[in-house]
Design a protein around this motif. Structure first.
Motif, PDB file in Angstrom:
ATOM      1  N   GLU A 173      -7.811  -0.518   5.120  1.00  0.00           N
ATOM      2  CA  GLU A 173      -7.657  -1.045   6.480  1.00  0.00           C
ATOM      3  C   GLU A 173      -8.555  -0.297   7.459  1.00  0.00           C
ATOM      4  OE1 GLU A 173      -3.957  -2.396   9.337  1.00  0.00           O
ATOM      5  OE2 GLU A 173      -3.730  -0.560   8.144  1.00  0.00           O
ATOM      6  N   ALA A 174      -8.641   1.046   7.297  1.00  0.00           N
ATOM      7  CA  ALA A 174      -9.455   1.861   8.205  1.00  0.00           C
ATOM      8  C   ALA A 174     -10.940   1.540   8.080  1.00  0.00           C
ATOM      9  CB  ALA A 174      -9.215   3.342   7.927  1.00  0.00           C
ATOM     10  N   LYS A 175     -11.334   0.941   6.955  1.00  0.00           N
ATOM     11  CA  LYS A 175     -12.730   0.555   6.765  1.00  0.00           C
ATOM     12  C   LYS A 175     -12.963  -0.910   7.155  1.00  0.00           C
ATOM     13  CE  LYS A 175     -14.314   3.992   3.504  1.00  0.00           C
ATOM     14  NZ  LYS A 175     -15.131   4.249   2.287  1.00  0.00           N
ATOM     15  N   ASN A 176     -12.025  -1.436   7.948  1.00  0.00           N
ATOM     16  CA  ASN A 176     -12.161  -2.764   8.548  1.00  0.00           C
ATOM     17  C   ASN A 176     -12.215  -3.897   7.526  1.00  0.00           C
ATOM     18  OD1 ASN A 176     -12.271  -1.722  11.258  1.00  0.00           O
ATOM     19  ND2 ASN A 176     -14.397  -1.116  10.845  1.00  0.00           N
ATOM     20  N   VAL A 177     -11.478  -3.721   6.442  1.00  0.00           N
ATOM     21  CA  VAL A 177     -11.308  -4.794   5.464  1.00  0.00           C
ATOM     22  C   VAL A 177      -9.952  -5.438   5.706  1.00  0.00           C
ATOM     23  CG1 VAL A 177     -11.071  -5.360   3.015  1.00  0.00           C
ATOM     24  CG2 VAL A 177     -12.773  -3.669   3.750  1.00  0.00           C
ATOM     25  N   ASN A 178      -9.913  -6.753   5.668  1.00  0.00           N
ATOM     26  CA  ASN A 178      -8.666  -7.479   5.886  1.00  0.00           C
ATOM     27  C   ASN A 178      -7.721  -7.229   4.714  1.00  0.00           C
ATOM     28  OD1 ASN A 178      -6.667  -9.214   6.687  1.00  0.00           O
ATOM     29  ND2 ASN A 178      -7.844 -11.093   6.357  1.00  0.00           N
ATOM     30  N   VAL A 179      -6.635  -6.517   4.971  1.00  0.00           N
ATOM     31  CA  VAL A 179      -5.682  -6.174   3.920  1.00  0.00           C
ATOM     32  C   VAL A 179      -4.272  -6.366   4.459  1.00  0.00           C
ATOM     33  CG1 VAL A 179      -5.773  -3.723   4.578  1.00  0.00           C
ATOM     34  CG2 VAL A 179      -4.938  -4.354   2.312  1.00  0.00           C
ATOM     35  N   LYS A 180      -3.392  -6.924   3.626  1.00  0.00           N
ATOM     36  CA  LYS A 180      -2.020  -7.177   4.065  1.00  0.00           C
ATOM     37  C   LYS A 180      -1.042  -6.607   3.040  1.00  0.00           C
ATOM     38  CE  LYS A 180      -0.985 -11.412   5.347  1.00  0.00           C
ATOM     39  NZ  LYS A 180      -0.583 -12.860   5.242  1.00  0.00           N
ATOM     40  N   LEU A 181      -0.121  -5.757   3.507  1.00  0.00           N
ATOM     41  CA  LEU A 181       0.907  -5.214   2.621  1.00  0.00           C
ATOM     42  C   LEU A 181       1.909  -6.316   2.285  1.00  0.00           C
ATOM     43  CD1 LEU A 181       2.208  -2.740   1.218  1.00  0.00           C
ATOM     44  CD2 LEU A 181       3.452  -2.304   3.355  1.00  0.00           C
ATOM     45  N   LYS A 182       2.005  -6.647   1.000  1.00  0.00           N
ATOM     46  CA  LYS A 182       2.920  -7.701   0.562  1.00  0.00           C
ATOM     47  C   LYS A 182       4.236  -7.131   0.039  1.00  0.00           C
ATOM     48  CE  LYS A 182       1.922 -11.476   0.431  1.00  0.00           C
ATOM     49  NZ  LYS A 182       2.037 -12.545   1.447  1.00  0.00           N
ATOM     50  N   GLU A 183       4.183  -5.937  -0.553  1.00  0.00           N
ATOM     51  CA  GLU A 183       5.397  -5.319  -1.088  1.00  0.00           C
ATOM     52  C   GLU A 183       5.201  -3.812  -1.099  1.00  0.00           C
ATOM     53  OE1 GLU A 183       8.945  -4.667  -2.033  1.00  0.00           O
ATOM     54  OE2 GLU A 183       8.362  -6.804  -2.027  1.00  0.00           O
ATOM     55  N   LYS A 184       6.139  -3.074  -0.483  1.00  0.00           N
ATOM     56  CA  LYS A 184       6.018  -1.619  -0.385  1.00  0.00           C
ATOM     57  C   LYS A 184       6.299  -0.923  -1.713  1.00  0.00           C
ATOM     58  CE  LYS A 184       7.469   0.852   3.049  1.00  0.00           C
ATOM     59  NZ  LYS A 184       6.196   1.428   3.535  1.00  0.00           N
ATOM     60  N   LYS A 185       7.117  -1.527  -2.564  1.00  0.00           N
ATOM     61  CA  LYS A 185       7.518  -0.846  -3.798  1.00  0.00           C
ATOM     62  C   LYS A 185       7.714  -1.848  -4.931  1.00  0.00           C
ATOM     63  CE  LYS A 185      11.203   2.075  -5.718  1.00  0.00           C
ATOM     64  NZ  LYS A 185      12.521   2.709  -5.462  1.00  0.00           N
ATOM     65  N   LEU A 186       6.731  -1.869  -5.848  1.00  0.00           N
ATOM     66  CA  LEU A 186       6.926  -2.658  -7.066  1.00  0.00           C
ATOM     67  C   LEU A 186       7.765  -1.879  -8.067  1.00  0.00           C
ATOM     68  CD1 LEU A 186       3.455  -4.311  -7.808  1.00  0.00           C
ATOM     69  CD2 LEU A 186       5.423  -5.291  -6.620  1.00  0.00           C
ATOM     70  N   VAL A 187       7.390  -0.620  -8.297  1.00  0.00           N
ATOM     71  CA  VAL A 187       8.153   0.293  -9.154  1.00  0.00           C
ATOM     72  C   VAL A 187       8.038   1.702  -8.587  1.00  0.00           C
ATOM     73  CG1 VAL A 187       8.135  -0.913 -11.365  1.00  0.00           C
ATOM     74  CG2 VAL A 187       6.144   0.419 -10.699  1.00  0.00           C
ATOM     75  N   GLY A 188       9.115   2.472  -8.690  1.00  0.00           N
ATOM     76  CA  GLY A 188       9.143   3.804  -8.111  1.00  0.00           C
ATOM     77  C   GLY A 188       8.551   4.865  -9.027  1.00  0.00           C
ATOM     78  N   ASN A 189       7.837   5.794  -8.407  1.00  0.00           N
ATOM     79  CA  ASN A 189       7.269   6.925  -9.141  1.00  0.00           C
ATOM     80  C   ASN A 189       7.020   8.039  -8.129  1.00  0.00           C
ATOM     81  OD1 ASN A 189       6.327   8.289 -11.381  1.00  0.00           O
ATOM     82  ND2 ASN A 189       4.409   7.145 -11.556  1.00  0.00           N
ATOM     83  N   VAL A 190       6.886   9.266  -8.609  1.00  0.00           N
ATOM     84  CA  VAL A 190       6.569  10.382  -7.725  1.00  0.00           C
ATOM     85  C   VAL A 190       5.510  11.253  -8.384  1.00  0.00           C
ATOM     86  CG1 VAL A 190       8.832  10.444  -6.609  1.00  0.00           C
ATOM     87  CG2 VAL A 190       8.407  11.856  -8.617  1.00  0.00           C
ATOM     88  N   ALA A 191       4.718  11.914  -7.550  1.00  0.00           N
ATOM     89  CA  ALA A 191       3.763  12.909  -8.030  1.00  0.00           C
ATOM     90  C   ALA A 191       4.463  14.258  -8.068  1.00  0.00           C
ATOM     91  CB  ALA A 191       2.551  12.959  -7.109  1.00  0.00           C
ATOM     92  N   GLY A 192       3.985  15.119  -8.951  1.00  0.00           N
ATOM     93  CA  GLY A 192       4.609  16.435  -9.037  1.00  0.00           C
ATOM     94  C   GLY A 192       3.667  17.487  -9.580  1.00  0.00           C
ATOM     95  N   VAL A 193       4.069  18.736  -9.402  1.00  0.00           N
ATOM     96  CA  VAL A 193       3.367  19.863 -10.008  1.00  0.00           C
ATOM     97  C   VAL A 193       4.151  20.291 -11.237  1.00  0.00           C
ATOM     98  CG1 VAL A 193       2.592  22.252  -9.695  1.00  0.00           C
ATOM     99  CG2 VAL A 193       2.446  20.636  -7.784  1.00  0.00           C
ATOM    100  N   LEU A 194       3.494  20.338 -12.379  1.00  0.00           N
ATOM    101  CA  LEU A 194       4.106  20.845 -13.598  1.00  0.00           C
ATOM    102  C   LEU A 194       3.820  22.341 -13.695  1.00  0.00           C
ATOM    103  CD1 LEU A 194       4.097  17.789 -14.146  1.00  0.00           C
ATOM    104  CD2 LEU A 194       3.625  18.302 -16.537  1.00  0.00           C
ATOM    105  N   ILE A 195       4.866  23.138 -13.734  1.00  0.00           N
ATOM    106  CA  ILE A 195       4.733  24.590 -13.785  1.00  0.00           C
ATOM    107  C   ILE A 195       5.338  25.084 -15.100  1.00  0.00           C
ATOM    108  CG2 ILE A 195       5.218  26.767 -12.593  1.00  0.00           C
ATOM    109  CD1 ILE A 195       5.757  25.106 -10.059  1.00  0.00           C
ATOM    110  N   SER A 196       4.614  25.948 -15.790  1.00  0.00           N
ATOM    111  CA  SER A 196       5.151  26.478 -17.042  1.00  0.00           C
ATOM    112  C   SER A 196       6.497  27.131 -16.768  1.00  0.00           C
ATOM    113  CB  SER A 196       4.186  27.491 -17.657  1.00  0.00           C
ATOM    114  OG  SER A 196       4.086  28.649 -16.858  1.00  0.00           O
TER     115      SER A 196
END
Length: 566
Positions: A173-196
């Protein structure tokens, strides 16, 4: 995000040689003992062996040729991108009304990484109709960053995109391309740090808890060795970058406080990896205490679950869906119908089996008002400060043997000259080439404007003929690095080997592997239309990446490699 399929993950822990982005095995002239572990030798033995090897190598110093630096050397973003055929469809729709969707690889890959592929196939089998016409969807597995590059450059524009998180939609959107959010969440996931587990327990004992602020503080204090993926293409790496900046200044991600904090943090980061594969190898070898990954990958890998503790961070990875451009009413109806299908009970049950929807209680640690312009600025901040602290000394080793003649040598020259713009000017760079002999085309020097002009001239003058003494060239380049390190002891050494992989004269890999291992210099190998099992083996000695790319996509691959390493 740059992810691995389940099949690839199994291959890693089974010790099978795997390669990146569709690399293939075979065809290299090797001695029968190449696959064995490198012999451990002392520093004195390594130096003696190096001198012995150098004594048998013919080296010619080439008079430097300076070329003018011009904007014409820099390709446009569209020209840098490979043809879309390099990322083929994973699902092909055949309906009378069909829409194409870019989908991130953790859901458009193979096995447990193929959730959206399976849902799309099920959807297509329903034979739904709109206005009497059959409808379908096609899925193309594209990393989120690459998908955005295709869309914003106009090189190839799908009907929709489902990246890992909302950062990418905001930047489109910030690069001036026409974009429309249709669905905020198809499937849930999270990023994480894996620590030994051992390091995690140490951190709990010292800090009382482990979160993003503690992780950045511990990394900056050199208490943990932390690795993350290239934030210009990887959703998890990008999320980690933004979260790091936020941990230093919760009011302004781009403030001087945040920037200086990031610089301090970055000084003690041993690895910003080209891809997840490289990062995982470093973790396996013990070089890293912690690294980033999505939970869906983590939960599907028993070895990771056994050895590491997952700590979520940053924005959620809820796989939103965006429409791109102005869709026809029929196509928009197909997209709406597919989103609805993704959210039905059967599709969501399948998602849970594949490792999604496991952390629904986790709330984003980042503010909701981070707009696309701030995210683009965060990426620029990373590009400018990625080498904060110690510079890099790099020698490029260019294969100019007869087998490189024609398309391969032309691609090598074009990609190197274009990629100069992605090398930090505070680094030190040299260039050698080789066929039956080894040639020092450009001695190591700071990569200022003068050195850039000399580098371009040296690259332009390369010609292909003769046999292929690959490992002779590696020995000479390693000697150049060792001598340069005496003048710049704080610098990090690297080698970049650009070849088609067909070594047929001079030293063998066995002759040099123990020396290379002792000096701990990573060798990043870039194959041009190559058969590159041997290139992968030399890169694995010190945990570097291997890229196999034909002439159509080497420019984009080299850009990403330099953005993460140089």
């Amino acid at each position: 995000m740059t992810n691995l399929s389940n099949g690839k993950k199994i291959a890693i822990f089974a010790g099978i040689a795997v390669v990146v982005f569709g690399l293939v095995f075979g065809g290299i002239m090797l001695t029968k003992d190449v696959g064995k572990s490198q012999e451990t030798i002392t520093s004195e033995q390594a130096e003696n062996q190096m001198n012995k090897l150098l004594g048998g190598i013919s080296v010619t110093n080439v008079n430097p040729i300076k070329a003018s630096i011009s904007d014409e050397d820099i390709l446009s973003e569209e020209e840098e991108l490979p043809d879309i055929s390099k990322t083929p469809l994973t699902v092909t729709g055949n309906g009378e009304i069909n829409i194409e969707i870019f989908a991130s690889p953790e859901k458009a890959g193979e096995d447990t990484d193929g959730w959206i592929n399976e849902v799309a196939k099920n959807f297509n089998n329903e034979n739904y109709k709109i206005n009497g016409k059959t409808i379908s969807v096609s899925i193309r597995s594209v990393t989120s960053g690459l998908g955005v590059d295709y869309i914003t450059s106009g090189k190839y524009v799908p009907d929709a995109i489902t990246p890992s998180n909302e950062f990418w939609g905001k930047m489109i959107e910030a690069k001036n391309v026409n974009v429309k959010l249709k669905e905020k969440k198809l499937v849930g996931n999270v990023a994480g740090v894996l620590i030994s587990k051992s390091k995690y327990n140490e951190m709990i004992k010292k800090y009382g808890s482990v979160n993003m602020k503690v992780i950045t503080e511990a990394t900056a204090a050199n208490e943990i060795a932390m690795g993350y993926t290239n934030p210009l293409v990887s959703s998890t790496g990008f999320n980690f970058l933004v979260s790091t900046l936020y941990s230093y200044d919760t009011d302004n991600l781009l403030s001087e406080t945040a920037t200086e904090g990031f610089k301090k943090f970055q000084q003690n980061v041993p690895l910003v990896s080209y891809n997840t594969l490289q990062m995982r190898k470093s973790a396996e070898s013990g070089s890293l205490d912690a690294f980033v990954l999505e939970y869906q990958l983590y939960v599907n890998d028993p070895t990771l679950k056994n050895d590491y503790v997952f700590t979520p961070f940053g924005a959620r990875h809820d796989n939103p869906m965006y429409a791109i451009g102005t869709l026809s009413a029929d196509k928009e109806s197909v997209l709406d119908k597919f989103c609805e299908y993704c959210l039905n009970d059967a599709s969501q049950s399948l998602a849970k089996q594949y490792g999604f929807n496991q952390n629904d209680s986790y709330k984003s640690e980042l503010p909701n008002d981070i707009d696309g312009s701030k995210l683009l600025s965060a990426q620029k901040l990373y590009k400018k400060n990625k080498n904060s602290g110690n510079p890099i000394i790099a020698v490029f080793i260019a294969d100019t043997s007869g087998s490189m003649a024609g398309e391969s040598i032309n691609a090598l020259q074009t990609s190197l000259i274009n990629s100069m713009q992605y090398i930090n000017k505070e680094n030190y760079v040299g260039l050698i080439s080789y066929n039956s002999k080894v040639y020092v085309n450009l001695p190591i020097a700071k990569f200022d404007l003068n050195q850039q002009a000399l580098f371009k001239g040296a690259v332009q003058s390369l010609e292909a003929n003769g046999q292929t003494a690959t490992y002779d060239a590696v020995v000479v380049a390693l000697d150049m690095l060792n001598k340069a390190k005496k003048d710049h002891p704080e610098a990090k050494p690297m080698l970049f080997l650009l070849s088609d992989g067909e070594q047929n004269t001079g030293c063998s890999l066995n002759d040099i592997s123990s020396v290379l291992s002792n000096y701990e210099v990573p060798v990043y190998s870039i194959g041009y239309n190559a058969n590159i099992a041997a290139l992968n083996q030399i890169s694995e000695i010190n945990e570097a990446a291997t890229i196999n790319a034909d002439s159509d996509d080497i420019i984009y691959q080299l850009k990403n490699l330099f953005n993460s390493e140089m």
